[in-house]
Design an enzyme around this catalytic site. Structure first.
Site, mmCIF file in Angstrom:
data_model
loop_
_atom_site.group_PDB
_atom_site.id
_atom_site.type_symbol
_atom_site.label_atom_id
_atom_site.label_comp_id
_atom_site.label_asym_id
_atom_site.label_seq_id
_atom_site.Cartn_x
_atom_site.Cartn_y
_atom_site.Cartn_z
ATOM 1 N N SER A 148 1.133 -1.071 -0.141
ATOM 2 C CA SER A 148 0.044 0.392 0.052
ATOM 3 C C SER A 148 1.111 1.757 -0.053
ATOM 4 C CB SER A 148 -1.122 -0.008 1.430
ATOM 5 O OG SER A 148 -0.999 0.907 1.212
ATOM 6 N N TYR A 161 -2.636 -1.269 10.454
ATOM 7 C CA TYR A 161 -2.749 -0.920 9.149
ATOM 8 C C TYR A 161 -1.465 -0.207 8.636
ATOM 9 C CZ TYR A 161 -4.452 -1.034 3.431
ATOM 10 O OH TYR A 161 -4.569 -1.237 2.388
HETATM 11 P P1 NDP Z 1 -11.526 -5.624 -0.213
HETATM 12 O O1 NDP Z 1 -12.493 -5.263 1.302
HETATM 13 O O2 NDP Z 1 -13.132 -5.343 -0.217
HETATM 14 O O3 NDP Z 1 -11.644 -7.121 0.280
HETATM 15 C C1 NDP Z 1 -11.067 -7.730 0.741
HETATM 16 C C2 NDP Z 1 -11.154 -9.510 0.447
HETATM 17 O O4 NDP Z 1 -10.405 -9.853 1.599
HETATM 18 C C3 NDP Z 1 -12.219 -10.393 0.043
HETATM 19 O O5 NDP Z 1 -12.032 -11.422 -0.648
HETATM 20 C C4 NDP Z 1 -12.246 -10.891 1.738
HETATM 21 O O6 NDP Z 1 -13.502 -11.893 1.109
HETATM 22 C C5 NDP Z 1 -10.600 -10.977 1.821
HETATM 23 N N1 NDP Z 1 -10.510 -11.048 3.582
HETATM 24 C C6 NDP Z 1 -10.421 -10.591 4.540
HETATM 25 N N2 NDP Z 1 -10.158 -11.539 4.939
HETATM 26 C C7 NDP Z 1 -10.266 -12.174 5.218
HETATM 27 C C8 NDP Z 1 -9.760 -14.035 5.785
HETATM 28 N N3 NDP Z 1 -9.623 -13.390 7.180
HETATM 29 N N4 NDP Z 1 -9.859 -15.207 5.121
HETATM 30 C C9 NDP Z 1 -10.059 -15.132 3.979
HETATM 31 N N5 NDP Z 1 -10.438 -13.570 3.468
HETATM 32 C C10 NDP Z 1 -10.174 -12.314 3.957
HETATM 33 O O7 NDP Z 1 -10.147 -5.072 0.310
HETATM 34 P P2 NDP Z 1 -9.592 -4.464 -1.121
HETATM 35 O O8 NDP Z 1 -9.962 -5.083 -2.589
HETATM 36 O O9 NDP Z 1 -9.714 -2.905 -1.527
HETATM 37 O O10 NDP Z 1 -8.373 -4.439 -0.698
HETATM 38 C C11 NDP Z 1 -7.883 -5.323 -1.036
HETATM 39 C C12 NDP Z 1 -6.193 -5.094 -0.657
HETATM 40 O O11 NDP Z 1 -5.694 -3.983 -1.276
HETATM 41 C C13 NDP Z 1 -5.494 -5.042 1.022
HETATM 42 O O12 NDP Z 1 -4.583 -6.028 1.033
HETATM 43 C C14 NDP Z 1 -5.958 -3.582 1.060
HETATM 44 O O13 NDP Z 1 -4.381 -3.765 1.941
HETATM 45 C C15 NDP Z 1 -4.889 -3.496 -0.239
HETATM 46 N N6 NDP Z 1 -5.600 -2.180 -0.355
HETATM 47 C C16 NDP Z 1 -6.219 -1.403 -0.297
HETATM 48 C C17 NDP Z 1 -6.701 -0.587 -1.232
HETATM 49 C C18 NDP Z 1 -7.414 0.588 -1.672
HETATM 50 O O14 NDP Z 1 -7.210 1.821 -2.118
HETATM 51 N N7 NDP Z 1 -8.975 -0.467 -1.430
HETATM 52 C C19 NDP Z 1 -5.445 0.831 -1.599
HETATM 53 C C20 NDP Z 1 -4.063 -0.225 -0.935
HETATM 54 C C21 NDP Z 1 -4.124 -1.084 -0.753
HETATM 55 P P3 NDP Z 1 -14.856 -12.165 2.501
HETATM 56 O O15 NDP Z 1 -15.443 -10.958 1.241
HETATM 57 O O16 NDP Z 1 -15.342 -13.308 2.502
HETATM 58 O O17 NDP Z 1 -14.946 -11.349 3.756
#
Ligand code: NDP
Length: 257
Positions: A148, A161
């Site tokens: 990130s 985070y």
């Molecule tokens: P979302 O919240 O949209 O999606 C998160 C995903 O992770 C879902 O598929 C969720 O599954 C899964 N997940 C979360 N916890 C678990 C767990 N314990 N076990 C299995 N699956 C899990 O997140 P984003 O798409 O926004 O973010 C994705 C990545 O990108 C993250 O690492 C985030 O930190 C990073 N990021 C995001 C940014 C942004 O602006 N959005 C910017 C920079 C980095 P379920 O729905 O089944 O819980």
């Protein structure tokens, strides 16, 4: 000729947290480049919906899905074993799943600190370790850890985070130190502010939204599609001598003050 460098036909890729958000778009990008996919998430219903959409588009032979909690060591080991014994060896791993938690540092409960660190950082170690064992035996592999801008920059209220994403940088380096000699390329993609469910509240906040637009040289939020090209590159032969790097996909945010 160089076009073939990015062809992922016949490769099996696991993208954690690909039931929605950034992971889902990265998975789509890899599938469009020819990869077979293991879609993943925690909520089986949401995952099944995404898998049905991908199957309609790319065909049942290329699309698999499995739900497990990436914070649970035993569940991770069982999940990777199931994938490799029934779907094939994982040649590309994207450690993408992650969570955010916003609260001032003095009010942060240790349970929430632990949950964020375990979901964002420990999970990449747990899944990476299981998958790397097979990659080391086979002598090839690609691991992409999702970092990130908070790998480099801090902001109030997101301390756990920020710590977890800083950790992702050095985990990427540690994996490289130990595994690069086995022809495994481990790199990180560091997205800037991307419009997803995780950031919807920030997009809706007028003051924050205009701060982002002013603070980002590209003067816009990122879209999940902005991550697909870099992910295909890091998953492909086009990046075979790229090792241990964090590539910022942030519209220039981290290069200006
Ligand atoms: P979302 O919240 O949209 O999606 C998160 C995903 O992770 C879902 O598929 C969720 O599954 C899964 N997940 C979360 N916890 C678990 C767990 N314990 N076990 C299995 N699956 C899990 O997140 P984003 O798409 O926004 O973010 C994705 C990545 O990108 C993250 O690492 C985030 O930190 C990073 N990021 C995001 C940014 C942004 O602006 N959005 C910017 C920079 C980095 P379920 O729905 O089944 O819980």
């Amino acid at each position: 000729m160089t076009q073939n460098l990015f062809d992922l036909t016949g490769r099996l890729a696991l993208v954690t947290g690909s039931s929605r958000g950034i992971g889902r778009t990265i998975a789509r990008g890899l599938a469009e480049a020819g990869a077979s996919l293991v879609l993943h998430g925690r909520d089986p219903e949401r995952l099944a919906e995404t898998a049905a959409e991908f199957t309609a588009e790319f065909g049942a032979e290329r699309i698999h899905h499995i739900a497990f909690d990436i914070t649970d060591e035993a569940a991770v080991a069982a999940g990777i074993k199931t994938i490799e014994s029934t779907m094939g060896p994982i040649e590309v791993l994207v450690n993408n799943a992650g969570v955010q938690h916003r609260v001032p540092l003095v009010e942060l409960a240790v349970e929430d600190w632990d949950r964020v660190l375990r979901t964002n950082l420990t999970s990449a170690f747990l899944v990476g370790r299981e998958v790397a064992r097979g990659m080391i035996t086979r002598g090839s592999g690609k691991i992409i850890n999702i970092a990130s801008v908070q790998t480099d920059l801090a902001r109030p209220t997101i301390s756990a985070y920020t710590a977890s994403k800083g950790g992702i940088r050095n985990l990427t380096r540690a994996m490289t130190a130990e595994w690069a000699g086995h022809n495994i390329q481990i790199n990180a993609l560091a997205p800037g502010y991307i419009h997803t469910e995780m950031t919807q509240k920030l997009v809706d906040d007028e003051a924050f939204n205009s701060w982002i637009l002013g603070r980002t040289p590209a003067a816009r939020w990122g879209s999940t599609e902005d991550l697909a090209g870099p992910a295909v590159w890091l998953a492909s032969a086009g990046s075979n001598f790229v090792n241990g790097q964090v590539i910022f996909i942030d519209g220039g945010m981290t290069v200006v003050v």
